[in-house]
Design an enzyme around this catalytic site. Structure first.
Site, PDB file in Angstrom:
ATOM      1  N   ARG A   1     -17.703  -9.522  19.064  1.00 12.49           N
ATOM      2  CA  ARG A   1     -17.830  -9.542  20.521  1.00 12.49           C
ATOM      3  C   ARG A   1     -17.245 -10.840  21.062  1.00 12.49           C
ATOM      4  O   ARG A   1     -17.305 -11.880  20.411  1.00 12.49           O
ATOM      5  CB  ARG A   1     -19.304  -9.443  20.940  1.00 12.49           C
ATOM      6  CG  ARG A   1     -19.832  -8.027  20.918  1.00 12.49           C
ATOM      7  CD  ARG A   1     -21.252  -7.931  21.427  1.00 12.49           C
ATOM      8  NE  ARG A   1     -22.176  -8.639  20.559  1.00 12.49           N
ATOM      9  CZ  ARG A   1     -22.726  -9.804  20.835  1.00 12.49           C
ATOM     10  NH1 ARG A   1     -22.477 -10.419  21.981  1.00 12.49           N
ATOM     11  NH2 ARG A   1     -23.535 -10.375  19.979  1.00 12.49           N
TER      12      ARG A   1
ATOM     13  N   TYR B   1     -12.923  -3.721  18.910  1.00 17.65           N
ATOM     14  CA  TYR B   1     -13.990  -3.971  17.936  1.00 17.65           C
ATOM     15  C   TYR B   1     -15.397  -3.863  18.515  1.00 17.65           C
ATOM     16  O   TYR B   1     -15.680  -4.373  19.596  1.00 17.65           O
ATOM     17  CB  TYR B   1     -13.815  -5.377  17.343  1.00 17.65           C
ATOM     18  CG  TYR B   1     -14.532  -5.536  16.021  1.00 17.65           C
ATOM     19  CD1 TYR B   1     -13.931  -5.098  14.848  1.00 17.65           C
ATOM     20  CD2 TYR B   1     -15.799  -6.084  15.935  1.00 17.65           C
ATOM     21  CE1 TYR B   1     -14.584  -5.213  13.630  1.00 17.65           C
ATOM     22  CE2 TYR B   1     -16.456  -6.213  14.722  1.00 17.65           C
ATOM     23  CZ  TYR B   1     -15.831  -5.773  13.573  1.00 17.65           C
ATOM     24  OH  TYR B   1     -16.474  -5.885  12.368  1.00 17.65           O
TER      25      TYR B   1
ATOM     26  N   LYS C   1     -23.776  -2.219  23.564  1.00 14.96           N
ATOM     27  CA  LYS C   1     -24.269  -3.362  24.335  1.00 14.96           C
ATOM     28  C   LYS C   1     -23.947  -3.225  25.829  1.00 14.96           C
ATOM     29  O   LYS C   1     -24.717  -3.672  26.666  1.00 14.96           O
ATOM     30  CB  LYS C   1     -23.679  -4.665  23.797  1.00 14.96           C
ATOM     31  CG  LYS C   1     -23.839  -4.859  22.301  1.00 14.96           C
ATOM     32  CD  LYS C   1     -25.267  -5.049  21.862  1.00 14.96           C
ATOM     33  CE  LYS C   1     -25.285  -5.317  20.363  1.00 14.96           C
ATOM     34  NZ  LYS C   1     -26.532  -5.659  19.780  1.00 14.96           N
TER      35      LYS C   1
ATOM     36  N   HIS D   1     -33.181  -5.453  23.517  1.00 20.23           N
ATOM     37  CA  HIS D   1     -32.446  -5.670  22.271  1.00 20.23           C
ATOM     38  C   HIS D   1     -33.471  -5.731  21.133  1.00 20.23           C
ATOM     39  O   HIS D   1     -33.734  -6.800  20.580  1.00 20.23           O
ATOM     40  CB  HIS D   1     -31.675  -6.992  22.405  1.00 20.23           C
ATOM     41  CG  HIS D   1     -30.678  -7.235  21.335  1.00 20.23           C
ATOM     42  ND1 HIS D   1     -30.235  -8.493  21.010  1.00 20.23           N
ATOM     43  CD2 HIS D   1     -30.014  -6.394  20.519  1.00 20.23           C
ATOM     44  CE1 HIS D   1     -29.352  -8.416  20.037  1.00 20.23           C
ATOM     45  NE2 HIS D   1     -29.200  -7.158  19.720  1.00 20.23           N
TER      46      HIS D   1
ATOM     47  N   SER E   1     -29.399 -12.982  16.826  1.00 14.33           N
ATOM     48  CA  SER E   1     -28.629 -12.499  15.679  1.00 14.33           C
ATOM     49  C   SER E   1     -28.854 -13.397  14.463  1.00 14.33           C
ATOM     50  O   SER E   1     -29.245 -14.555  14.599  1.00 14.33           O
ATOM     51  CB  SER E   1     -27.148 -12.404  16.019  1.00 14.33           C
ATOM     52  OG  SER E   1     -26.719 -13.628  16.526  1.00 14.33           O
TER      53      SER E   1
ATOM     54  N   CYS F   1     -31.193 -13.030  12.213  1.00 14.57           N
ATOM     55  CA  CYS F   1     -32.602 -13.200  11.872  1.00 14.57           C
ATOM     56  C   CYS F   1     -33.164 -11.983  11.135  1.00 14.57           C
ATOM     57  O   CYS F   1     -34.370 -11.866  10.957  1.00 14.57           O
ATOM     58  CB  CYS F   1     -33.426 -13.478  13.120  1.00 14.57           C
ATOM     59  SG  CYS F   1     -33.089 -15.088  13.856  1.00 14.57           S
TER      60      CYS F   1
ATOM     61  N   ASP G   1     -31.693  -1.730  16.632  1.00 12.89           N
ATOM     62  CA  ASP G   1     -31.004  -2.671  17.529  1.00 12.89           C
ATOM     63  C   ASP G   1     -31.460  -2.610  18.985  1.00 12.89           C
ATOM     64  O   ASP G   1     -31.559  -3.648  19.629  1.00 12.89           O
ATOM     65  CB  ASP G   1     -29.492  -2.430  17.451  1.00 12.89           C
ATOM     66  CG  ASP G   1     -28.672  -3.572  18.035  1.00 12.89           C
ATOM     67  OD1 ASP G   1     -29.074  -4.742  17.858  1.00 12.89           O
ATOM     68  OD2 ASP G   1     -27.641  -3.311  18.670  1.00 12.89           O
TER      69      ASP G   1
ATOM     70  N   ARG H   1     -18.625  -4.780   9.039  1.00 13.96           N
ATOM     71  CA  ARG H   1     -19.680  -3.831   9.434  1.00 13.96           C
ATOM     72  C   ARG H   1     -19.621  -2.515   8.683  1.00 13.96           C
ATOM     73  O   ARG H   1     -18.561  -2.108   8.208  1.00 13.96           O
ATOM     74  CB  ARG H   1     -19.515  -3.495  10.927  1.00 13.96           C
ATOM     75  CG  ARG H   1     -19.607  -4.693  11.861  1.00 13.96           C
ATOM     76  CD  ARG H   1     -21.033  -5.009  12.181  1.00 13.96           C
ATOM     77  NE  ARG H   1     -21.189  -6.243  12.944  1.00 13.96           N
ATOM     78  CZ  ARG H   1     -22.293  -6.525  13.624  1.00 13.96           C
ATOM     79  NH1 ARG H   1     -23.297  -5.686  13.656  1.00 13.96           N
ATOM     80  NH2 ARG H   1     -22.400  -7.684  14.261  1.00 13.96           N
TER      81      ARG H   1
HETATM   82  O1  SAT Z   1     -20.493  -5.849  18.046  1.00 12.38           O
HETATM   83  S1  SAT Z   1     -21.863  -5.447  18.447  1.00 12.38           S
HETATM   84  O2  SAT Z   1     -22.173  -5.994  19.761  1.00 12.38           O
HETATM   85  O3  SAT Z   1     -21.963  -4.006  18.505  1.00 12.38           O
HETATM   86  C1  SAT Z   1     -22.965  -6.008  17.317  1.00 12.38           C
HETATM   87  C2  SAT Z   1     -23.425  -7.370  17.635  1.00 12.38           C
HETATM   88  O4  SAT Z   1     -22.621  -8.271  17.842  1.00 12.38           O
HETATM   89  O5  SAT Z   1     -24.658  -7.555  17.689  1.00 12.38           O
HETATM   90 MN    MN Z   2     -27.697  -6.421  18.297  1.00 11.67          MN
END
Ligand code: SAT
Ligand code: MN
Length: 609
Positions: free
Chosen positions: A73, A215, A224, A244, A266, A268, A291, A387
């Site tokens: 992201r 991506y 998100k 979240h 993130s 954790c 998530d 991923r």
């Molecule tokens: O790339 S995503 O936003 O789907 C996953 C993440 O960064 O938490």
């Molecule tokens: Mn997430």
């Protein structure tokens, strides 16, 4: 199915407008069929964008390698384009929506030439659930279509639900024009240069426009962008919560279950906790989501949660038989891998998979890679943010009711972060507002290597929502307070906890083993909800007595005392940091209830000194 078969006039008109702007060679509507999924995957294999994996070891799986510039992201290119800047708040990037739309319209003009435009009708949440929302994503990426088909519910069933005039959130996406002007196409994974990437949310009109990245959260717009940024706005206006958070079900040896949601910044271990295998005999944990949680009050006054997603978009590195066997099984078939390493026999490998790299690999750049264990500087074979996109139903831990349209009643909400000191293993808030306070101060320790800040600094990430809140975070805090105020049955509100699996001794050793042993803490949470827990009131909230949590092997009574101590001086420093560095950011948007909560905490700590 083709465009003329679209019964929804508004949708058809929008698709035609976008096609006129972006000039694709063809338009395809995603019908959600496995035949279409297979054909799209086959196209990406034939064009060289993906590699089919060994059908014996990883049936139905493919590997994609992205452009090295397009691997995560992009928060600095993510915008909340509200009409008023103040409504985006101090934690979001903002551009005037008219200006942003003009800029992006120029970028979109002709950007799909030579490509196919896909129209993806999708539902976030089980089809027809009163908590679900429908979106339609337009994209020029087959990779995005296939990922959306795993991560959401896609296809004609969604169009049927939408009827001729149903409401949907329009989500426009293009991977964008090639990296450099004049360049035919940058490699095989097209994307735009950083300064042309935009991940834009328009909260008033509930639109998502994304340009330039292929991506993850930049491109799979249901995740998100819709399920958090736009959904937070809907939730604020409609009186529910878009968070979240993972959702898990914990069952005691008597067969009694409770549902817990949990938010962590993130890195954790959210996915690991959602799929945890308890170490306490007789207890079970099942996964509802890993998530995102959408929570709405039911008629009985409980908050009911659904997982709006249908798959896991999990980080591969670190996932092993020890850390998360359920995730490994979920991703053992029908899975899309992105940026992991490829073995000679066409299987996948990543750092932390639990065994050495077998022979010569192809790394995420597409180059030969041989493990050099003596070399600590060796670049990783799998990208650290590589991923797996796996269907949720493939996790052995999935709860049978994970798709129940009415959701699951939530008994407890956990917040947490990575905090080597000060924050105890677990404490419970005194009441709802105190719990909101705990959510508002969530933070995680960062290392100097990770971010351009001093090692040991706490990065505050309220509710683990910093990059995902679609409006002013001060107003978001207020919304949480209001949910408590307006609860139809206050006693049915979830109890709120703060957990910390990451305590260290002064010489840097872990005080708590984590992973499956976290079930011992979940058991105490369960008991608090059932009214049977051993508790003690402290200046920071309600805590377990030292003997309330069974000790895992290797954790001494002394360790336990340390894990459950109230570090008065540490907490006073925490209060000072919140008062001077954190809360002032929100100006007069900071709810008075939270300012008062900070004062109460400080005076209780001072009295305990
Ligand atoms: O790339 S995503 O936003 O789907 C996953 C993440 O960064 O938490
Ligand atoms: Mn997430």
């Amino acid at each position: 199915m083709n465009l003329n078969e679209l019964k929804h006039a508004g949708l058809k008109k929008w698709v035609e407008e976008i096609a006129a702007l972006t000039t694709p060679d063809a338009i395809v509507i995603a019908d959600g069929s496995s035949a279409q999924y297979d054909a799209l995957i086959e196209e990406t294999v034939e064009s060289g964008l993906s590699t089919r994996l060994n059908p014996e070891k990883k049936p139905g799986c493919v590997l994609f390698r992205s452009d090295p510039s397009d691997v995560a992201r992009v928060e600095k290119r993510t915008y909340i384009a509200s009409v008023k800047k103040e409504d985006a708040g101090p934690t979001n990037n903002w551009i005037d929506p008219t200006e942003l739309k003009a800029t992006m319209t120029d970028l979109y003009r002709g950007c799909m030439k030579g490509r196919t435009m896909y129209v993806i009708p999708f539902s976030m949440g089980p089809l027809g659930s009163p908590i679900s929302k429908i979106g339609v994503e337009i994209t020029d990426s087959a990779y995005v279509v296939c990922n959306m088909m795993i991560m959401t519910r896609v296809g004609t069933k969604v169009l049927d639900l939408l009827g001729t005039d149903g409401y949907y959130v329009p989500c426009l996406h293009s991977v964008g024009k090639p990296l450099a002007e004049g360049e035919s196409d940058h490699g095989i994974w097209p994307c735009a240069p950083m300064e042309h990437k935009y991940i834009s949310q328009f909260p008033e009109t509930r639109e998502i426009w994304s340009y330039g990245s292929g991506y993850g959260g930049n491109a799979l717009l249901g995740k998100k962008c819709l399920a958090l940024r736009i959904a937070t706005v809907l939730a604020r206006d409609e009186g529910w919560l878009a968070e979240h958070m993972l959702i898990l079900k914990i069952t005691n040896p008597k067969g009694e279950s409770k549902y817990i949601t949990a938010a962590f910044p993130s890195a954790c271990g959210k996915t690991n906790l959602a799929m945890l295998i308890p170490t306490i005999p007789g207890w079970e944990v099942h996964t509802v989501g890993d998530d995102i949680a959408w929570m709405k009050f039911g008629k009985d006054g409980y908050l009911y949660a659904i997982n709006p997603e249908a798959g896991f978009f999990g980080v591969a590195p670190g996932t092993s038989k020890d850390s998360n066997p359920n995730a490994l099984i979920a991703a053992s078939k029908n899975t899309i891998f992105t940026n992991v390493a490829l073995t000679e026999d066409k299987d996948v490998w990543w750092e932390g998979i639990g065994y050495d790299a077998p022979g010569k690999l192809i790394d995420w750049h597409g180059n030969e890679w041989v493990q050099d264990k003596g070399n600590k500087e060796q670049p990783p074979a799998a990208h650290p943010n590589s991923r797996f996109t796996a269907p949720a139903k493939q996790a052995p831990s999935i709860a049978p009711e994970w798709e129940d349209p009415k959701g699951v009643p939530v008994s407890a909400i956990l917040f947490g972060g990575r905090r080597p000191s000060t924050i105890p293993l677990v404490h419970m808030s005194r009441d709802w507002n105190h719990g909101v306070f705990l959510g508002s101060i969530v933070g995680s320790e960062v290392t100097a290597a990770a971010l351009d800040v001093k090692a040991g600094t706490i990065r505050r990430d309220p509710f683990a929502m910093l990059p995902f809140c679609g409006y002013n975070m001060g107003d978001y805090f207020q919304h949480w307070i209001n949910i408590g105020k307006n609860a139809p049955v206050p006693e049915h509100l979830p109890k709120i906890f703060y957990v910390n699996w990451f305590r260290k001794t002064s010489d840097g050793k872990w005080l708590w083993p984590g992973y499956g042993e976290n079930s011992r803490v979940l058991k105490w949470v369960f008991e608090c909800c059932a009214g049977t827990a051993k508790t003690v009131d402290t200046p920071i909230g309600i805590m377990p007595t030292v003997d309330a949590i069974d000790r895992p092997e290797g954790v001494t009574e002394e360790d336990m005392k340390q894990l459950l101590a109230v570090d008065v001086d540490g907490w006073l420093k925490e209060v000072a940091d919140i008062r001077t560095n954190h809360y002032p950011k929100f100006g007069d948007k900071l709810p008075k209830e939270l300012a008062a909560m900070l004062d109460v905490l400080e005076s209780k700590l001072k009295a305990a000194k």
